[in-house]
Design an enzyme around this catalytic site. Structure first.
Site, PDB file in Angstrom:
ATOM      1  N   ASP A  37       0.821  -1.217   0.000  1.00 47.13           N
ATOM      2  CA  ASP A  37       0.000   0.000   0.000  1.00 47.13           C
ATOM      3  C   ASP A  37       0.849   1.259   0.000  1.00 47.13           C
ATOM      4  O   ASP A  37       2.034   1.222   0.284  1.00 47.13           O
ATOM      5  CB  ASP A  37      -0.848   0.031   1.280  1.00 47.13           C
ATOM      6  CG  ASP A  37      -2.109  -0.788   1.132  1.00 47.13           C
ATOM      7  OD1 ASP A  37      -2.388  -1.232   0.015  1.00 47.13           O
ATOM      8  OD2 ASP A  37      -2.804  -0.971   2.153  1.00 47.13           O
ATOM      9  N   LYS A  59      -0.496   3.464  -5.409  1.00 45.47           N
ATOM     10  CA  LYS A  59      -0.157   4.618  -6.247  1.00 45.47           C
ATOM     11  C   LYS A  59      -1.439   5.259  -6.721  1.00 45.47           C
ATOM     12  O   LYS A  59      -2.380   4.573  -7.127  1.00 45.47           O
ATOM     13  CB  LYS A  59       0.660   4.159  -7.467  1.00 45.47           C
ATOM     14  CG  LYS A  59       2.098   3.868  -7.128  1.00 45.47           C
ATOM     15  CD  LYS A  59       2.967   5.074  -7.471  1.00 45.47           C
ATOM     16  CE  LYS A  59       4.313   5.017  -6.794  1.00 45.47           C
ATOM     17  NZ  LYS A  59       5.085   3.854  -7.191  1.00 45.47           N
ATOM     18  N   MET A 173      -7.671   8.968   9.662  1.00 46.04           N
ATOM     19  CA  MET A 173      -8.178   9.606   8.433  1.00 46.04           C
ATOM     20  C   MET A 173      -9.056  10.812   8.773  1.00 46.04           C
ATOM     21  O   MET A 173     -10.128  10.999   8.193  1.00 46.04           O
ATOM     22  CB  MET A 173      -8.994   8.596   7.602  1.00 46.04           C
ATOM     23  CG  MET A 173      -8.161   7.460   7.064  1.00 46.04           C
ATOM     24  SD  MET A 173      -9.142   6.152   6.349  1.00 46.04           S
ATOM     25  CE  MET A 173      -9.574   5.174   7.771  1.00 46.04           C
TER      26      MET A 173
HETATM   27  C1  LIG Z   1      -6.492   3.710   5.899  1.00 46.87           C
HETATM   28  S1  LIG Z   1      -5.971   4.103   7.546  1.00 46.87           S
HETATM   29  C2  LIG Z   1      -4.925   2.708   7.814  1.00 46.87           C
HETATM   30  C3  LIG Z   1      -4.577   2.494   9.244  1.00 46.87           C
HETATM   31  C4  LIG Z   1      -3.638   1.333   9.444  1.00 46.87           C
HETATM   32  N1  LIG Z   1      -4.237   0.092   9.076  1.00 46.87           N
HETATM   33  C5  LIG Z   1      -3.135   1.251  10.897  1.00 46.87           C
HETATM   34  O1  LIG Z   1      -3.418   0.284  11.599  1.00 46.87           O
HETATM   35  O2  LIG Z   1      -2.457   2.179  11.316  1.00 46.87           O
HETATM   36  C6  LIG Z   1      -4.831   5.398   7.244  1.00 46.87           C
HETATM   37  C7  LIG Z   1      -4.788   6.399   8.366  1.00 46.87           C
HETATM   38  O3  LIG Z   1      -3.987   5.917   9.424  1.00 46.87           O
HETATM   39  C8  LIG Z   1      -3.301   6.996  10.029  1.00 46.87           C
HETATM   40  N2  LIG Z   1      -1.857   6.783   9.881  1.00 46.87           N
HETATM   41  C9  LIG Z   1      -1.239   5.749   9.319  1.00 46.87           C
HETATM   42  N3  LIG Z   1       0.096   5.852   9.427  1.00 46.87           N
HETATM   43  C10 LIG Z   1       0.331   7.016  10.078  1.00 46.87           C
HETATM   44  C11 LIG Z   1       1.492   7.699  10.497  1.00 46.87           C
HETATM   45  N4  LIG Z   1       2.712   7.196  10.273  1.00 46.87           N
HETATM   46  N5  LIG Z   1       1.355   8.872  11.133  1.00 46.87           N
HETATM   47  C12 LIG Z   1       0.138   9.383  11.381  1.00 46.87           C
HETATM   48  N6  LIG Z   1      -0.998   8.786  11.021  1.00 46.87           N
HETATM   49  C13 LIG Z   1      -0.916   7.611  10.383  1.00 46.87           C
HETATM   50  C14 LIG Z   1      -3.757   8.267   9.335  1.00 46.87           C
HETATM   51  O4  LIG Z   1      -4.862   8.778  10.031  1.00 46.87           O
HETATM   52  C15 LIG Z   1      -4.155   7.721   7.984  1.00 46.87           C
HETATM   53  O5  LIG Z   1      -5.076   8.580   7.341  1.00 46.87           O
END
Ligand SMILES: C[S@@+](CC[C@H](N)C(=O)[O-])C[C@H]1O[C@@H](n2cnc3c(N)ncnc32)[C@H](O)[C@@H]1O
Length: 275
Positions: A37, A59, A173
């Protein structure tokens, strides 16, 4: 089950490659194909041995990511070719990651699988920003919510149950609907003075952290021009951010050396011999 390929649905953690599990690293080293992803960091992709096929499904094509149905089809058809597939997702595959849907698609085709959890972004951002998700006397409950529904459906949440001053609220998100979320929380009784934080690129060397209040959160995020991925944490625990910080302030000063980048996890670490 038929004798087809095998899919490992693997959580890559929030960004720092060293937050991957030992199992995740081993599976990457043994994979035939890795399907990954957008949120999987470059340091993590570096662990994949040369020669292993990599397929990015994150992408942006125009403004859209590859639709979920198409991702399911890609994984199913790769697995049917008899290979070992690692489906690598940011954070934990079962936390707002649509991992369950991918497993349902595999089940439909009787493809064998395993699921390897990862450190979810809430946990990573909490540790690396000095904000514990719970703290005695401050927070008795943690709520994980999404600030974005599929197909841009309206953010229809039970704000009355969410607006609890004794709990920590974590919004994944959260950027696109933030004004609505803030307004709804205040409307449901959470004081505008409730401490709030936004963490961008958590656990990486580009992490940014904003500490403010619920009422000022939206403006603070705009002023800092924060961009996804951003984690929102709301609640009294945010007041601990400076006291418990070990990462952000050193990062801002440019003097952190915790090996968050450039580690070669594919190589064993050599230790100096001591007498
Ligand atoms: C589609 S969700 C996926 C979450 C993922 N499965 C998890 O367990 O962290 C994506 C959201 O996770 C959060 N996110 C993921 N990685 C992040 C990071 N390194 N820093 C801040 N927020 C993050 C943000 O809110 C982003 O919009």
């Amino acid at each position: 089950m038929n004798n087809k390929g095998f899919v490992s649905l693997v959580g890559a953690g929030p960004g720092d490659a060293e937050l991957m599990t030992v199992k995740a690293v081993r599976l990457l080293q043994q994979a035939d194909v890795v399907v990954y992803d957008r949120l999987v960091s470059a340091d993590i992709l570096n662990i994949i041995p040369t020669g292993v096929s990599r397929i990015s499904v994150g992408k942006e094509v125009g403004n859209h990511c590859v639709p979920q149905e198409q991702i399911n089809e890609i994984i199913v058809s790769l697995a049917k070719s008899g290979r070992k597939i690692v489906r690598l997702k940011g954070g934990d595959p079962y936390m707002f990651g649509r991992g369950g849907e991918e497993i349902q698609a595999l089940n439909k085709h009787q493809i064998q699988f395993e699921v390897v959890p990862g450190i979810t972004a809430a946990s990573g951002c909490s540790s690396y920003s000095g904000i514990p998700l719970t703290h005695r006397g401050m927070s008795r409950r943690v709520q994980f919510i999404t600030g974005h529904f599929n197909d841009n459906d309206p953010l229809d949440l039970n704000w009355k149950s969410i607006a609890d001053p004794d709990s920590t609220l974590v919004i994944y998100m959260g950027l696109s609907n933030l004004p609505l979320a803030v307004h709804s929380l205040i409307d449901a009784g959470l004081p505008a003075s409730t401490p709030a934080a936004a963490i961008q690129d958590g656990t990486t060397s580009s992490q940014q952290r904003v500490i403010t209040t619920l009422g000022l959160l939206n403006d603070a995020i705009h002023q800092r021009k924060m961009k996804a991925p951003v984690m929102i944490i709301i609640g009294e625990v945010v007041t601990l951010a400076d006291e418990l910080d070990w990462f952000q302030q050193s990062l801002d000063r440019g003097d952190i050396n915790n090996g968050i980048e450039g580690n070669d996890l594919s190589q064993p670490v050599k230790r100096e011999q001591t007498k």
